[in-house]
Design a protein around this motif. Sequence first.
Motif, short mmCIF file in Angstrom:
data_model
loop_
_atom_site.label_atom_id
_atom_site.label_comp_id
_atom_site.label_asym_id
_atom_site.label_seq_id
_atom_site.Cartn_x
_atom_site.Cartn_y
_atom_site.Cartn_z
N PHE A 275 5.37 -6.34 -2.99
CA PHE A 275 5.48 -4.96 -3.45
C PHE A 275 5.40 -4.90 -4.97
O PHE A 275 5.85 -5.82 -5.66
N HIS A 276 4.87 -3.80 -5.47
CA HIS A 276 4.98 -3.54 -6.91
C HIS A 276 6.40 -3.07 -7.22
O HIS A 276 7.02 -3.51 -8.17
N GLN A 277 6.92 -2.17 -6.38
CA GLN A 277 8.31 -1.75 -6.43
C GLN A 277 8.79 -1.64 -4.98
O GLN A 277 8.02 -1.28 -4.11
N PHE A 278 10.04 -1.96 -4.74
CA PHE A 278 10.53 -1.94 -3.36
C PHE A 278 11.95 -1.39 -3.30
O PHE A 278 12.65 -1.29 -4.31
N SER A 308 13.84 -0.99 -11.39
CA SER A 308 12.58 -0.42 -11.85
C SER A 308 12.69 1.10 -11.82
O SER A 308 13.76 1.65 -11.52
N ARG A 309 11.60 1.77 -12.15
CA ARG A 309 11.63 3.23 -12.19
C ARG A 309 11.98 3.81 -10.83
O ARG A 309 12.54 4.88 -10.73
N ARG A 310 11.62 3.09 -9.79
CA ARG A 310 11.97 3.56 -8.46
C ARG A 310 12.38 2.37 -7.61
O ARG A 310 11.56 1.70 -7.00
N ALA A 359 0.77 6.04 -6.37
CA ALA A 359 0.56 4.89 -7.24
C ALA A 359 0.63 3.59 -6.45
O ALA A 359 -0.23 2.71 -6.60
N SER A 360 1.63 3.47 -5.59
CA SER A 360 1.78 2.24 -4.81
C SER A 360 0.62 2.03 -3.86
O SER A 360 0.17 0.90 -3.63
N PHE A 361 0.11 3.12 -3.29
CA PHE A 361 -1.03 3.04 -2.39
C PHE A 361 -2.23 2.41 -3.11
O PHE A 361 -2.84 1.46 -2.62
N PHE A 362 -2.56 2.94 -4.29
CA PHE A 362 -3.71 2.42 -5.02
C PHE A 362 -3.45 1.01 -5.54
O PHE A 362 -4.36 0.18 -5.60
N TYR A 363 -2.22 0.73 -5.91
CA TYR A 363 -1.90 -0.61 -6.40
C TYR A 363 -2.17 -1.66 -5.32
O TYR A 363 -2.78 -2.70 -5.58
#
Length: 674
Positions: A275-278, A308-310, A359-363
Amino acid sequence: MNVYEDATESEERINELIQNVEEKYFIGRSKELTFFQEYIQADNPDQKIIHFYGEGGIGKTYLLHEFARVAKQKQIPFFLLDSQDFVQNVQGFIDHLYQALACHQNEPLNYSPQISLQDCLSLIDRFQCRVIITIDTFEQMELERWFRNTFIRYLHPSVTIILAGRKPLIGEWLESPAWRKITRQIKLEPFTVEETSNLLELNGFNNNQEIRKIWEFTKGNPLLLTLATIINLSEEEHNQSFNNNIDILTTLTKRWLREVTNEGLTRMVEAAAMFHQFDQHCLSEVLNREIPNQEFYELTSLSFVKRSRRGWSIHDLVRDAIRIELQQRNPNQYERINKKIIDFYYHRIAKRPTEEDIASFFYHLGDDVIQSVFFHDAFDNAMYLEPIGDHNFHAVEDFFAYLKNNPTMTKTHYFNRTTNHSFQFQSPVVHKQHELELVGPAYIKKIGYSGSSLLKNIHDEVIGISVIVPVNEQTLPFLATQPVSSAYFGNLTREETEFYNVPVEKTAGYYIRYQEYKDPTDNSARSFLLYSLLPLIFSGGKIATSTPLRFYQDLLYKFGFQTVPGAEHRDFQTDGPTPTFLLDLSGPRLLPYLKQFLHDITQQQKLDILAEKFSLTEREQDITKLILENKTIAEIASELFIAQITVKKSLSRIYHKANVRNRSHFLKKMMDIL
């Protein structure tokens, strides 16, 4: 280990040699050294316990050794212990400390099992001066409670305890007013660009571009920087360089993963790294089980997991190393987890789209340019957008005045550790100066303040600006008559005009007009502003823009923008016409738009198909990948660190294998196959 004065002549010679070299190569940490020097000069400082903490490889041990050299110059007894060097029980600690103290005082070594804490305290008291006892790797100290509530309490006030570990002290260290008063915690940060440059120049690196590339790769982590000076990242052979990069990351990651003590936690770390963020829910979905609170707390307590931010994220260096290792060890598992993550975000967006989920989808679609440019980790929580209004319009005027008085060419690059690819971005001075003739304070006032924002850093300094024009009945006439935007909005059909001509309180779309930065090399600021555009995707309107810069054009194509026929213009005064780009997400188009990415084959799958069809070598696959990205011969040569003639020869072999005459025929044949 202990540092002491009374060494033999042979020991002194070797010790002096080592210390001289270490002192010569010690770079950075000026704030910490200044603090230590001022601290040992103070008569009776209130703080008796100093704790330095930071991520693995951040240089805690090297800093303690530098402290030891400073203390020796001041003739202050300094004892450097490591929790890994003694048995983790009370007697093990007492024995280890006693031997260090006895060696310093030339006492006969006592190996009696009856050595007591009082014996150690008596030896310490005999110094009759300031004494410094340090414990490295304190996070592995299993005696923390005894150490704090028994050992430290019985020490003379002239004794200072210095600790070094990965995590900040918690529990009674913070909860007790007394312990909080006598304890100081100092976090060690990665090296800055300047500190990195100093270290690399000391080790024979003189190329500024190469130094910048190494800093981007290492993010200023001292251990990675040290390894980079051993394994030259600039080797011309791409694959060898990539293997070196993996070796460097793996070395660091093995050190960090020592904290992961069981198989269940290992699996969670592996999934979290994808994950980028989880958050707890994301991991539960991907692992197909409900993760209990205690397990999730164990994960987030690791030193390389950060807020992180989220939610949470794995430190990007560890994250990239785990992904590379998993992709090489079990590519099917890697693809399976990543696909589950993409599906997870797609269904979340279908229910209620948010900026973070888009954002996470495209990442996770895996495009390395999008990952590198939109998700630069350095901007996390360090910047914010401030809407422009009368109250801060003076800052807008100051910003544009600064740009006019400081014309500079933008030439920077992004680096993707996972794929080992660099992406160059250039914006010539002439283009930036011409833009300043078209966009400025007067432009922003005419369109109204809505959509225009100042980018500020954590110190409240203006570092960038973003001008995104909402399209409605108020802004439409302006856009239809202004340079750049008039090529599209000045030639709308009647139906298109009716679509955009909505009341001011509504928005039919957005025109991305201008984004600029005070520091042209600030990749973090550029990433932040580009990331801030992602919510436009679920705004329910049409998004239009125009740029002559190839770098941005390629990004627009990657997000599905199409050129508008007949909307080319020469307002940027470039050699050829500049197209207008449009992405229509009006009405129920969002999910079909995302679905096309969901079902499209990946770039790697495309390469695998073409490699098998045409029997391409690894080098030919690298070149084919860049052809798919519309790169020129010069750009391909630059990215692969090879000569242009080498690219041309490789292209000739590729065309021969594909039985085509030139690039256009090859592209057409590739598209037919794919």
